[in-house]
Motif scaffolding. Structure first.
Motif, PDB file in Angstrom:
ATOM      1  N   ILE A 287      14.140   7.727  -1.110  1.00 41.17           N
ATOM      2  CA  ILE A 287      14.224   7.944   0.338  1.00 41.17           C
ATOM      3  C   ILE A 287      15.430   7.164   0.844  1.00 41.17           C
ATOM      4  CG2 ILE A 287      13.055   7.563   2.548  1.00 41.17           C
ATOM      5  CD1 ILE A 287      10.396   7.733   0.792  1.00 41.17           C
ATOM      6  N   THR A 288      16.360   7.862   1.481  1.00 35.36           N
ATOM      7  CA  THR A 288      17.596   7.171   1.875  1.00 35.36           C
ATOM      8  C   THR A 288      17.440   6.443   3.207  1.00 35.36           C
ATOM      9  OG1 THR A 288      18.435   9.141   2.965  1.00 35.36           O
ATOM     10  CG2 THR A 288      19.040   8.827   0.652  1.00 35.36           C
ATOM     11  N   GLY A 289      16.426   6.806   4.000  1.00 35.33           N
ATOM     12  CA  GLY A 289      16.192   6.119   5.270  1.00 35.33           C
ATOM     13  C   GLY A 289      15.038   5.144   5.160  1.00 35.33           C
ATOM     14  N   ASP A 290      14.239   5.066   6.223  1.00 36.06           N
ATOM     15  CA  ASP A 290      13.034   4.229   6.207  1.00 36.06           C
ATOM     16  C   ASP A 290      11.836   5.058   5.745  1.00 36.06           C
ATOM     17  OD1 ASP A 290      14.490   2.138   7.232  1.00 36.06           O
ATOM     18  OD2 ASP A 290      13.961   2.585   9.316  1.00 36.06           O
ATOM     19  N   ALA A 291      10.791   4.366   5.308  1.00 33.42           N
ATOM     20  CA  ALA A 291       9.547   5.062   4.967  1.00 33.42           C
ATOM     21  C   ALA A 291       8.431   4.499   5.844  1.00 33.42           C
ATOM     22  CB  ALA A 291       9.222   4.884   3.501  1.00 33.42           C
ATOM     23  N   GLY A 292       7.389   5.290   6.026  1.00 37.06           N
ATOM     24  CA  GLY A 292       6.272   4.849   6.868  1.00 37.06           C
ATOM     25  C   GLY A 292       5.348   3.891   6.132  1.00 37.06           C
ATOM     26  N   HIS A 293       4.114   3.797   6.606  1.00 43.83           N
ATOM     27  CA  HIS A 293       3.149   2.909   5.977  1.00 43.83           C
ATOM     28  C   HIS A 293       2.625   3.497   4.667  1.00 43.83           C
ATOM     29  CE1 HIS A 293       3.441   0.838   9.709  1.00 43.83           C
ATOM     30  NE2 HIS A 293       2.843   1.790  10.399  1.00 43.83           N
ATOM     31  N   TYR A 294       1.992   2.656   3.863  1.00 43.57           N
ATOM     32  CA  TYR A 294       1.298   3.081   2.646  1.00 43.57           C
ATOM     33  C   TYR A 294       2.204   3.817   1.653  1.00 43.57           C
ATOM     34  CZ  TYR A 294      -3.020   1.864   5.067  1.00 43.57           C
ATOM     35  OH  TYR A 294      -4.010   1.196   5.725  1.00 43.57           O
ATOM     36  N   VAL A 295       3.435   3.364   1.482  1.00 41.17           N
ATOM     37  CA  VAL A 295       4.317   3.958   0.467  1.00 41.17           C
ATOM     38  C   VAL A 295       3.747   3.642  -0.921  1.00 41.17           C
ATOM     39  CG1 VAL A 295       6.624   3.903  -0.525  1.00 41.17           C
ATOM     40  CG2 VAL A 295       6.327   3.698   1.942  1.00 41.17           C
ATOM     41  N   GLY A 296       3.570   4.672  -1.737  1.00 41.01           N
ATOM     42  CA  GLY A 296       3.078   4.460  -3.109  1.00 41.01           C
ATOM     43  C   GLY A 296       1.706   3.825  -3.171  1.00 41.01           C
ATOM     44  N   SER A 297       0.875   4.105  -2.160  1.00 44.67           N
ATOM     45  CA  SER A 297      -0.426   3.434  -2.093  1.00 44.67           C
ATOM     46  C   SER A 297      -1.546   4.258  -2.702  1.00 44.67           C
ATOM     47  CB  SER A 297      -0.784   3.154  -0.637  1.00 44.67           C
ATOM     48  OG  SER A 297      -0.001   2.115  -0.172  1.00 44.67           O
ATOM     49  N   ALA A 298      -2.687   3.612  -2.857  1.00 43.51           N
ATOM     50  CA  ALA A 298      -3.900   4.329  -3.222  1.00 43.51           C
ATOM     51  C   ALA A 298      -4.459   4.946  -1.954  1.00 43.51           C
ATOM     52  CB  ALA A 298      -4.908   3.371  -3.817  1.00 43.51           C
ATOM     53  N   TYR A 299      -5.066   6.141  -2.077  1.00 46.07           N
ATOM     54  CA  TYR A 299      -5.760   6.708  -0.925  1.00 46.07           C
ATOM     55  C   TYR A 299      -7.044   5.927  -0.673  1.00 46.07           C
ATOM     56  CZ  TYR A 299      -2.628  10.633  -0.267  1.00 46.07           C
ATOM     57  OH  TYR A 299      -1.536  11.396   0.028  1.00 46.07           O
ATOM     58  N   ARG A 300      -7.615   6.127   0.514  1.00 49.67           N
ATOM     59  CA  ARG A 300      -8.812   5.373   0.919  1.00 49.67           C
ATOM     60  C   ARG A 300      -9.890   5.448  -0.145  1.00 49.67           C
ATOM     61  NH1 ARG A 300      -6.429   3.049   5.321  1.00 49.67           N
ATOM     62  NH2 ARG A 300      -5.827   4.575   6.876  1.00 49.67           N
ATOM     63  N   GLY A 301     -10.379   4.310  -0.534  1.00 48.15           N
ATOM     64  CA  GLY A 301     -11.504   4.278  -1.453  1.00 48.15           C
ATOM     65  C   GLY A 301     -11.117   4.262  -2.926  1.00 48.15           C
ATOM     66  N   PHE A 302      -9.838   4.488  -3.256  1.00 50.06           N
ATOM     67  CA  PHE A 302      -9.427   4.446  -4.666  1.00 50.06           C
ATOM     68  C   PHE A 302      -9.082   3.020  -5.082  1.00 50.06           C
ATOM     69  CE2 PHE A 302      -8.824   8.930  -3.844  1.00 50.06           C
ATOM     70  CZ  PHE A 302      -9.181   9.518  -5.053  1.00 50.06           C
ATOM     71  N   TRP A 303      -9.465   2.639  -6.271  1.00 42.09           N
ATOM     72  CA  TRP A 303      -9.155   1.314  -6.783  1.00 42.09           C
ATOM     73  C   TRP A 303      -7.939   1.316  -7.688  1.00 42.09           C
ATOM     74  CZ3 TRP A 303     -13.351  -2.813  -8.013  1.00 42.09           C
ATOM     75  CH2 TRP A 303     -14.055  -3.088  -6.844  1.00 42.09           C
TER      76      TRP A 303
END
Lengths: 441, 269
Positions: B127-143
Motif C-alpha cells: 500500500i503506497t499510502g496510509d492503511a486503516g485499522h486492523y492491517v493484517g489482523s485476525a477477524y473477531r474471535g480468531f486466535w
C-alpha cells in the motif's frame, strides 16, 4: 372503607441492569395512574411516574405532514412505516435495549425480512465487553452468588451509587449474605476511577488512575502477579508499591468480583481494557475464586444480546444484506454506518440515538426517513417521519428481561397504556405483516 | 502477463462488496463471463458488468494481472482469498482488501481502508499510502490471524494492526509487516509476527506479545510498563534472515504473559 388504590407487588423495575424485582406499585383505581412506588431507587421510581399520561407521552400514531407531526390512524401509520422500510436499500434497525425479549425477537425477524442492519445499544456501551469476551472468554457468576460469597469487590470505571443505586444494597456491598453475615464489614471494597466518586467515598480503598491509562495499570498488575519486577516506579499515577499491595490483597481474597462500567469500556483502548481485565480475573483464579460482571446500563440490554445471539449467532452489529447474518463491529455498527452515511432509512425501537450519538451520526440519521417506536417525546422522535406510540414494557405490558448477570426475570404489567398505545411487540408484528404484504411473501 | 482492466463506471452511495474480483475467479474466463460474476450492492446481488467496464484477456491464475481504475474507495473485499496472480489498484480502496489471500500480489496505489490484508496466509500486499485499522489482523474471535506473507505500508497503519499474528518455525512461515508509522496496539497478542516501523508508534505496542519481534526506528509514545529493558544492540536479526543495522534499545515483553518471555521490542536509541 372503600379501597382507592390497588397494589401490585414483586414488580421488576425496568430501568437499569440491576433489574430489582421487589418493587411495590400503588395504582389509583379510578384513574389507573401510578400514585406510589415503594422500594425503588429514585431513577426507577421516576420511570413509573413518567408512565402516567402527560404532555410528554404519545397517545396516537403520528406521521410528519408538511413538517408537522399529525395524528393518523394505526393503519395509515403502519402502512407508511412499512413503505419506508421496503423502499430503503440499506435500512437500519436500532435500539431494543429498553424493551422486552419478545419484541426484540420480532426485531430480528423484521431485519431478516428486510435484509437490514440490526444493532442494539450495546454498540455504544458494553459492546467492547462482548468483543473481549469473544476473544478470551469470561468467568461469570450470578449476583446472588456474589451477595452470598464475595469478600473483595472492585468497581472499576463504574459509579453504582448513581448509575445502579440499589446494586450496593442488594448484591455487592451492604447486603448480608449466607457466608457474609456481617454485610458491609465482611467485604473489602476497592474503587478504581479517575474521579473521587460517591462510590469511591464509601470504599475501603480508592485508586486514582489517570484517564485513559487503565490498560497500562491492569497490564502492570498482571505482570506483578506473574512475579515480574517492573522497571517503572509508577503506572497511570499509581505508585508501584500500591500495585504490589493491591496484588497481595487480590491474591488473599476468598471470592473476588470485578464490576466494570463505561469508564473501562468507553475510555481509550475500549475492548482491550476489558480483555486484559478478564485475563487478570482468569489469572487470579490460580489463587482463589474471582469473577467479573459488566455493569449493564439499560435493563434489558443483556437480553437484547441474548436474543440476537440465539437468533443470529451474534450479539450486536449484525448485517443481513447478503441474506444471512454477518457481524463486524466498526463495519456494521450503527454509529460508524451513520458517520459514513451508509444508511438510507432507520427504525428506532425504545432508544434515543438523537441525544447520545455523535453529532455527525445524528445529522445523517435525521437526513433520511426515520421511524420511532417510542412512548415519550425525545430528540429522536422530534425528527421522526413516523412515530408509533408504545406501551412501556415492564409497566404497561408483560415480557421477559435479562439482568446484568444474564438471569431472565418476568416483567409485570401494572397498568394500562394511555391512549391508543400498543406494545413494542405488537407494533413490530403489525409492521412485519405489512412488510410481508408489500414484498409479496 | 495477461492483463484485465476494470474501470468503475458508477458513483457508489453504498459500499460494493466485490469479493469475486480475484485472479482466481478471472483466470481462463471470457470478458462476457467475467462481467457476469456476482457483486453485492446494498441488499442486491448484481454483476461486475453493472459497475465496471471490463477489457483485456486472461489465461491461467499465475499469469493474470487485474488493473483497476476509478474511485474504488467504497469497494470492499477486492482480492479476497486470492491464491496467485496480481492486482493493481490505482485508487484509494475500501475495506478488507486482500483478506485471507494466500498467494500473489496486490499493489494499492493510494490509501486502504480497515482490515487490509486481514488473516493473510501468504503473498504480498503493498500500500503506497496510509492503511486503516486492523492491517493484517485476525477477524473477531480468531486466535490466529496473519500466518505468512508480507504487508508493506508506506504511510501509517491504524490501531491493532497485526493482531494475533502467528509464525511457524517448522513450516518456515514468518508473517511480516513493514510500515511508515503506526497507531496504538501495534502487534497486540503477537505470536511470532515480525513488525518493522520506519517512524513513530503510539501507545501499547506489543501488548500481550507472547513471542516475536517488533522494531521501531522512531519513538514509542508510551511504552508499556510490563516491558523490561534488556540492553542495547547494534543490529537486529529478524527470523526471515533480514538484518537491520542501527543502535536499538532491546526490551523484553510482554511480561503479563510469562515471567521469562521471548518477545522482543527494539526501539531506536
Amino acid at each position: 372503607m372503600v379501597e382507592k388504590v390497588r397494589t401490585v407487588t414483586d414488580v421488576c423495575c425496568p430501568f437499569c441492569g440491576t433489574l430489582c424485582d421487589d418493587l411495590e406499585i400503588d395504582i389509583d383505581l379510578k384513574t389507573d395512574q401510578v400514585v406510589e412506588v415503594r422500594n425503588g431507587c429514585q431513577i426507577g421510581t421516576k420511570k413509573f411516574y413518567a408512565s402516567n399520561p402527560s404532555e410528554h407521552r404519545f397517545e396516537k400514531p403520528l406521521i410528519k405532514k408538511n413538517g408537522e407531526l399529525t395524528e393518523v390512524s394505526w393503519e395509515e401509520a403502519i402502512d407508511k412505516a412499512a413503505d419506508i422500510l421496503v423502499k430503503a436499500q440499506r435500512p437500519l434497525l436500532y435500539g431494543f435495549s429498553s424493551t422486552e425479549c419478545e419484541a426484540q425477537s420480532r426485531g430480528v425477524e423484521l431485519a431478516e425480512l428486510l435484509n437490514a442492519i440490526l444493532d442494539n445499544t450495546a454498540s455504544v456501551c458494553h459492546g467492547p465487553s462482548l468483543l473481549a469476551i469473544q476473544d478470551v472468554g469470561a468467568s461469570l457468576a450470578t449476583l446472588g452468588e456474589i451477595k452470598n460469597r464475595a469478600d473483595t469487590v472492585i468497581f472499576w470505571g463504574s459509579n453504582p451509587v448513581h448509575a445502579h443505586p440499589r446494586h450496593l444494597s442488594r448484591y455487592s456491598d451492604f447486603i448480608r449474605g449466607y457466608f457474609r453475615t456481617d454485610g458491609r464489614n465482611d467485604r473489602y471494597i476497592i474503587v478504581v476511577d479517575p474521579r473521587y466518586t460517591h462510590t469511591a467515598q464509601i470504599a475501603d480503598k480508592y485508586i486514582k488512575v489517570k484517564p485513559n491509562e487503565d490498560y497500562e495499570l491492569i497490564q502492570s498488575i498482571r505482570a506483578v502477579l506473574r512475579g515480574t519486577d517492573l522497571d517503572v516506579k509508577e503506572v497511570a499515577g499509581v505508585p508501584i508499591e500500591d500495585i504490589k499491595e493491591l496484588v497481595e490483597r487480590l491474591k488473599s481474597a476468598n471470592f473476588g468480583v470485578l464490576f466494570f462500567g463505561m469508564g473501562l469500556t468507553q475510555s481509550l483502548a475500549h475492548h482491550r481494557n476489558i480483555e486484559t481485565a478478564i485475563r487478570l480475573v482468569t489469572e487470579l483464579n490460580d489463587y482463589n475464586k474471582f469473577i467479573l460482571i459488566p455493569m449493564r446500563g439499560h435493563y434489558n440490554v443483556a437480553g437484547a444480546n441474548q436474543v440476537f445471539a440465539w437468533n443470529t449467532g451474534y450479539a450486536y452489529s449484525i448485517d443481513f444484506s447478503r441474506g444471512y447474518p454477518r457481524y463486524n463491529p466498526g463495519e456494521f455498527s450503527s454509529v460508524q454506518l451513520l458517520m459514513r452515511d451508509e444508511v438510507d432509512a432507520s427504525l428506532v425501537v425504545a432508544s434515543d440515538p438523537g441525544s447520545n450519538f455523535p453529532a455527525g451520526a445524528v445529522k445523517n440519521l435525521f437526513k433520511h426517513p426515520l421511524i420511532a417506536i417510542e412512548p415519550h417525546k425525545t430528540p429522536t422522535s422530534a425528527f421522526a417521519d413516523v412515530v408509533l406510540p408504545a406501551a412501556i414494557a415492564g409497566i404497561e405490558c408483560e415480557g421477559t428481561a435479562y439482568r446484568m448477570d444474564k438471569v431472565p426475570l418476568r416483567l409485570r404489567k401494572v397498568k394500562e397504556a394511555p391512549g391508543e398505545s400498543l406494545s413494542d411487540k405488537e407494533i413490530l408484528e403489525r409492521i412485519i405483516e405489512k412488510v410481508k404484504g408489500k414484498l409479496g411473501e | 502477463m495477461d492483463e484485465i482492466k476494470l474501470k468503475i463506471k458508477k458513483n457508489l452511495k453504498f459500499p460494493l462488496e466485490a469479493d469475486s474480483i480475484t485472479p482466481d475467479n478471472f483466470a481462463g474466463k471470457t470478458i462476457a463471463a467475467i462481467k457476469k460474476l456476482p457483486v453485492y450492492y446494498a441488499t442486491k446481488k448484481m454483476t461486475i458488468g453493472d459497475f465496471f467496464d471490463v477489457s483485456g484477456k486472461s489465461t491461467e491464475v499465475g499469469n493474470t494481472k487485474i488493473i483497476m481504475e476509478g474511485d474504488l474507495s467504497n469497494v470492499k473485499r477486492i482480492g479476497e482469498k486470492m491464491t496467485g496472480g496480481e492486482i493493481e489498484i490505482n485508487s484509494d480502496v475500501g475495506m478488507h482488501v486482500g483478506n485471507n489471500m494466500s498467494g500473489g500480489k496486490i499493489v494499492v496505489n493510494g490509501n486502504a481502508d480497515d482490515w487490509a490484508g486481514a488473516m493473510l496466509q501468504g503473498g504480498e500486499l503493498e500500500i503506497t499510502g496510509d492503511a486503516g485499522h486492523y492491517v493484517g489482523s485476525a477477524y473477531r474471535g480468531f486466535w490466529q490471524g496473519m500466518k505468512d506473507g508480507v504487508i508493506k505500508v508506506k504511510g501509517r497503519v491504524g490501531i491493532e494492526s497485526m493482531l494475533w499474528a502467528k509464525s511457524s518455525k517448522p513450516a518456515n512461515k514468518w508473517p511480516t509487516l513493514y510500515c511508515g508509522s503506526a497507531d496504538a496496539f501495534l502487534g497486540i497478542h503477537n505470536h511470532g509476527g515480525t513488525i518493522v516501523v520506519e517512524g513513530d508508534v503510539d501507545r501499547c505496542t506489543g501488548a500481550d506479545q507472547a513471542w516475536g519481534n517488533i522494531v521501531v526506528k522512531g519513538k514509542v509514545s508510551r511504552l508499556l510498563p510490563s516491558y523490561k529493558k534488556v540492553g542495547e544492540v547494534k543490529e537486529v536479526q529478524l527470523p526471515n534472515g533480514e538484518v537491520i543495522k542501527g543502535k536499538f534499545i532491546e526490551y523484553s515483553g510482554d511480561h503479563t504473559i510469562k515471567k521469562e518471555t521471548a518477545g522482543r521490542l527494539y526501539v531506536a536509541a
